[in-house]
Design an enzyme around this catalytic site. Sequence first.
Site, PDB file in Angstrom:
ATOM      1  N   GLU B  60      -8.132  -3.585   1.995  1.00  0.00           N
ATOM      2  CA  GLU B  60      -9.599  -4.170   1.626  1.00  0.00           C
ATOM      3  C   GLU B  60      -9.959  -5.279   2.796  1.00  0.00           C
ATOM      4  O   GLU B  60     -11.055  -4.986   3.309  1.00  0.00           O
ATOM      5  CB  GLU B  60      -9.787  -4.612   0.196  1.00  0.00           C
ATOM      6  CG  GLU B  60     -11.159  -5.306  -0.099  1.00  0.00           C
ATOM      7  CD  GLU B  60     -11.072  -6.036  -1.438  1.00  0.00           C
ATOM      8  OE1 GLU B  60     -10.322  -5.994  -2.183  1.00  0.00           O
ATOM      9  OE2 GLU B  60     -12.106  -6.819  -1.427  1.00  0.00           O
ATOM     10  N   ASP B  64     -12.649  -3.670   5.132  1.00  0.00           N
ATOM     11  CA  ASP B  64     -13.951  -4.634   5.584  1.00  0.00           C
ATOM     12  C   ASP B  64     -14.131  -4.816   6.906  1.00  0.00           C
ATOM     13  O   ASP B  64     -15.414  -4.821   7.209  1.00  0.00           O
ATOM     14  CB  ASP B  64     -13.586  -6.142   4.579  1.00  0.00           C
ATOM     15  CG  ASP B  64     -14.709  -7.013   4.880  1.00  0.00           C
ATOM     16  OD1 ASP B  64     -15.816  -6.872   4.222  1.00  0.00           O
ATOM     17  OD2 ASP B  64     -14.438  -7.778   5.641  1.00  0.00           O
ATOM     18  N   ASP B 131     -14.450  -2.795  -3.755  1.00  0.00           N
ATOM     19  CA  ASP B 131     -13.259  -2.911  -3.229  1.00  0.00           C
ATOM     20  C   ASP B 131     -12.573  -1.868  -2.624  1.00  0.00           C
ATOM     21  O   ASP B 131     -11.818  -1.715  -1.681  1.00  0.00           O
ATOM     22  CB  ASP B 131     -12.390  -3.886  -4.171  1.00  0.00           C
ATOM     23  CG  ASP B 131     -13.063  -5.324  -4.864  1.00  0.00           C
ATOM     24  OD1 ASP B 131     -14.211  -5.386  -3.677  1.00  0.00           O
ATOM     25  OD2 ASP B 131     -12.599  -5.873  -5.414  1.00  0.00           O
ATOM     26  N   GLU B 134     -13.549  -0.082   0.701  1.00  0.00           N
ATOM     27  CA  GLU B 134     -13.137  -1.097   1.684  1.00  0.00           C
ATOM     28  C   GLU B 134     -11.864  -0.538   1.853  1.00  0.00           C
ATOM     29  O   GLU B 134     -11.442  -0.512   3.206  1.00  0.00           O
ATOM     30  CB  GLU B 134     -13.538  -2.441   1.597  1.00  0.00           C
ATOM     31  CG  GLU B 134     -14.881  -2.932   1.735  1.00  0.00           C
ATOM     32  CD  GLU B 134     -15.197  -4.360   1.597  1.00  0.00           C
ATOM     33  OE1 GLU B 134     -16.275  -4.647   2.242  1.00  0.00           O
ATOM     34  OE2 GLU B 134     -14.407  -4.926   1.263  1.00  0.00           O
TER      35      GLU B 134
END
Lengths: 241, 241
Positions: B60, B64, B131, B134
Amino acid sequence: MPISRFYKLYFSPNRKYVKVLKNLLGFVPGNLSLYRLAFRHKSVAQNIRKGVKNSNERLEFLGDAVLGSVVAEVLFKLYPYEDEGFLTELRSKIVSRNNLNALGKKLGFDKLIEFDTKILNGGRQGSLLGDAFEALIGAVYLDKGYDFTRNFLVNHIIKSHIDIHKLEQTETNFKSKLIEWCQRHGKDISFDVITNLDGESAKLFTVQAVVDGEVMGSGKEFSKKNAEKLAAEKACAALGI
Amino acid sequence: MPISRFYKLYFSPNRKYVKVLKNLLGFVPGNLSLYRLAFRHKSVAQNIRKGVKNSNERLEFLGDAVLGSVVAEVLFKLYPYEDEGFLTELRSKIVSRNNLNALGKKLGFDKLIEFDTKILNGGRQGSLLGDAFEALIGAVYLDKGYDFTRNFLVNHIIKSHIDIHKLEQTETNFKSKLIEWCQRHGKDISFDVITNLDGESAKLFTVQAVVDGEVMGSGKEFSKKNAEKLAAEKACAALGI
């Protein structure tokens, strides 16, 4: 060396600028105007359209994102057994304004950046260098693509100029500082995890740094480690350590 | 179709999972374990080493960053005449938890994510999807590289599922909402810029949304526009608009 790069370096009217950039970057840039833009602070930018200036700020936005992504991957692979909290924190140290400003200075950006010395006073010149560094990454990305930019950053910048392990070490400073101080002064120190209040996310940890029974600092973070650190930092400030 | 992909889709013991992923992603994944990891919430993760769990949190972190970079480039090119403040804000709307959660739901992630229903109650399941989205980007990046991930995001996700121009429009909502409400109720409204306190960065703007002489909300941001917006948002909340 392909003919276009050869021409750029030795015959083009911009050859002086190309050489400066080549010395700085280690490669011959393609689209020069991107690099000029990266080094143009808004204090000397002109309006190119209503409300739009040809400053390096848009490139900074892009470069910041690309840099964040490259550093994320580097850390992800360098620290296979650390959690995302550790990675996030270490990345934020690497891309901090302080660190990027120092990097820009080391790389000699102060001689390349165009800015209005009348507008900017000494104190505010500080972030010029870091901002330009990010803008430069944006320029390299648009000029050469992601993989090139990543390799440039890893091989030319990170390996040579950024001591990741040293930055990593600075992380526990406040906690160890506080513990050392307490040991030296014969004081008890503990880090107590406080139960969250109703309505607070269970992901949040609240930690109090307690010195001789007195709460000297408290931190609330998404990891216990970070909450401890924040509490330690506040306690250090409160105790004047 | 290369033989390895053909094998994966039709003969491998994992062919069912490969097909699910292919339907979801539009391509045949390479390293399946990355994708399984992307869909593993920490509530069902196992310790793989002292203090380290095989959950999707590290992916994640990486995803991101990659997502932020791709969206930055998309916006940089889509809005050549907007400044970095506009780009930053629009990006934060696109990658907001709300938006990514909705995206994860739309893509059917709820059927793919492994999580412990006993630990997670309804309210907290919300960020699971964003979450995991990502983390999935992190997995695609490690599996296929940046350019592939960018093309996947642009062609398969952004073009089909994200209405950038609509998100752009939502930007002035709070300010215009507040102004409309005041007009309808015959109240004065003004946005007042407050002089910064000593020691505060000159870059920071503090704006108060003042309704009939009473401060209903205040915002502090690096642009006046954003400070106004924040102040308006708070005033709307305070007034129950």
